[in-house]
Design a protein around this motif. Structure first.
Motif, PDB file in Angstrom:
ATOM      1  N   LEU A  23       1.950   8.985  -5.114  1.00 35.50           N
ATOM      2  CA  LEU A  23       1.942  10.422  -4.849  1.00 35.50           C
ATOM      3  C   LEU A  23       3.336  11.018  -5.026  1.00 35.50           C
ATOM      4  N   SER A  24       4.350  10.290  -4.614  1.00 31.29           N
ATOM      5  CA  SER A  24       5.727  10.766  -4.784  1.00 31.29           C
ATOM      6  C   SER A  24       6.062  10.912  -6.264  1.00 31.29           C
ATOM      7  N   VAL A  25       5.626   9.947  -7.073  1.00 27.54           N
ATOM      8  CA  VAL A  25       5.874  10.019  -8.510  1.00 27.54           C
ATOM      9  C   VAL A  25       5.190  11.253  -9.089  1.00 27.54           C
ATOM     10  N   LEU A  26       3.943  11.506  -8.666  1.00 27.48           N
ATOM     11  CA  LEU A  26       3.225  12.694  -9.143  1.00 27.48           C
ATOM     12  C   LEU A  26       3.936  13.975  -8.737  1.00 27.48           C
ATOM     13  N   ARG A  27       4.553  13.959  -7.580  1.00 27.01           N
ATOM     14  CA  ARG A  27       5.262  15.147  -7.093  1.00 27.01           C
ATOM     15  C   ARG A  27       6.647  15.280  -7.718  1.00 27.01           C
ATOM     16  N   GLY A  28       7.068  14.264  -8.428  1.00 25.65           N
ATOM     17  CA  GLY A  28       8.360  14.316  -9.085  1.00 25.65           C
ATOM     18  C   GLY A  28       9.531  14.063  -8.163  1.00 25.65           C
ATOM     19  N   VAL A  29       9.300  13.338  -7.087  1.00 25.70           N
ATOM     20  CA  VAL A  29      10.384  13.016  -6.162  1.00 25.70           C
ATOM     21  C   VAL A  29      10.525  11.506  -6.061  1.00 25.70           C
ATOM     22  N   LYS A  30      11.661  11.096  -5.579  1.00 28.06           N
ATOM     23  CA  LYS A  30      11.928   9.677  -5.400  1.00 28.06           C
ATOM     24  C   LYS A  30      11.020   9.142  -4.289  1.00 28.06           C
ATOM     25  N   PRO A  31      10.324   8.015  -4.535  1.00 27.96           N
ATOM     26  CA  PRO A  31       9.477   7.438  -3.479  1.00 27.96           C
ATOM     27  C   PRO A  31      10.299   7.060  -2.260  1.00 27.96           C
ATOM     28  N   ARG A  32       9.677   7.189  -1.102  1.00 29.05           N
ATOM     29  CA  ARG A  32      10.408   6.861   0.122  1.00 29.05           C
ATOM     30  C   ARG A  32      10.655   5.356   0.197  1.00 29.05           C
ATOM     31  N   PRO A  33      11.732   4.974   0.829  1.00 30.54           N
ATOM     32  CA  PRO A  33      12.072   3.548   0.912  1.00 30.54           C
ATOM     33  C   PRO A  33      11.084   2.803   1.814  1.00 30.54           C
ATOM     34  N   ASN A  34      10.903   1.520   1.504  1.00 25.25           N
ATOM     35  CA  ASN A  34      10.031   0.670   2.311  1.00 25.25           C
ATOM     36  C   ASN A  34      10.813  -0.063   3.390  1.00 25.25           C
ATOM     37  N   THR A  35      12.099   0.250   3.509  1.00 29.10           N
ATOM     38  CA  THR A  35      12.943  -0.415   4.501  1.00 29.10           C
ATOM     39  C   THR A  35      13.522   0.613   5.458  1.00 29.10           C
ATOM     40  N   TYR A  36      14.104   0.126   6.502  1.00 33.61           N
ATOM     41  CA  TYR A  36      14.693   0.981   7.516  1.00 33.61           C
ATOM     42  C   TYR A  36      16.206   0.857   7.475  1.00 33.61           C
ATOM     43  N   GLY A  37      16.878   1.938   7.881  1.00 33.96           N
ATOM     44  CA  GLY A  37      18.326   1.934   7.981  1.00 33.96           C
ATOM     45  C   GLY A  37      18.788   1.276   9.261  1.00 33.96           C
ATOM     46  N   ARG A  38      20.077   1.374   9.523  1.00 37.12           N
ATOM     47  CA  ARG A  38      20.660   0.749  10.710  1.00 37.12           C
ATOM     48  C   ARG A  38      20.060   1.262  12.007  1.00 37.12           C
ATOM     49  N   ASN A  39      19.701   2.527  12.040  1.00 34.65           N
ATOM     50  CA  ASN A  39      19.174   3.136  13.253  1.00 34.65           C
ATOM     51  C   ASN A  39      17.659   3.065  13.337  1.00 34.65           C
ATOM     52  N   GLY A  40      17.029   2.327  12.435  1.00 34.67           N
ATOM     53  CA  GLY A  40      15.580   2.208  12.456  1.00 34.67           C
ATOM     54  C   GLY A  40      14.876   3.383  11.824  1.00 34.67           C
TER      55      GLY A  40
END
Length: 163
Positions: free
Chosen positions: A132-149
């Motif tokens: 869906l992100s690709v269809l919307r023309g945006v970068k897909p959200r990451p499948n990982t978490y940052g330092r703060n969760g």
């Protein structure tokens, strides 16, 4: 309710736990069917499996409530040791102990199957959101978490009309 004889208590518990084993086997079968339906993306089979699973869970909850009520009425309280105390009191033939152990094994297997099905669902959701992100023309959200969760970045929530 007064405490019944050990033989009467054993008879009642064997019946309740036996019915629980029957429904736990049904739940396990439903979870296996759910997994197959998830893997093949068969929505009709998935709907049937989820409905069957719901019936089995409702039956198991009712039977467990009945078991707990019997144990409490007989003076065995509501503690993790409840069944062991009751087994020590009335189960001279290990009939209850064997059925209880079988039920606990089925519960563990059902839990593992349910976790697997949940992982499949989460993976499919991530794949869907990425597409869906690709269809919307945006970068897909990451499948990982940052330092703060927390995940970073935009989740691709812009309108498809803008893509």
């Amino acid at each position: 309710m007064s405490r019944p004889s050990p033989a009467d208590a054993r008879s009642q518990l064997v019946e309740v736990i036996g019915e629980s084993v029957y429904h736990a086997l049904g739940l396990k079968e439903s979870l296996e069917e759910e997994r197959k339906a998830l893997e093949t993306q068969d929505m009709e089979a998935l709907t049937a499996a989820v409905e069957s699973k719901g019936v089995c869970v409702a039956e198991l909850q009712g039977l467990d409530s009945k078991r707990v009520a019997l144990c409490e009425a007989w003076g065995f309280g509501d503690s993790p040791e409840q069944m062991q105390e009751l087994i020590n009191w009335c189960d001279d033939s290990d009939l209850i102990a064997n059925r209880w152990e079988h039920l606990m094994i089925l519960a563990a297997e059902g839990s593992a199957l349910n976790m697997t099905n949940g992982a499949i669902i989460r993976l499919r959701q991530q794949q869907f959101e990425s597409s869906l992100s690709v269809l919307r023309g945006v970068k897909p959200r990451p499948n990982t978490y940052g330092r703060n969760g927390e995940t970073s970045g935009d989740y691709g929530r812009s309108s498809l009309a803008q893509a």
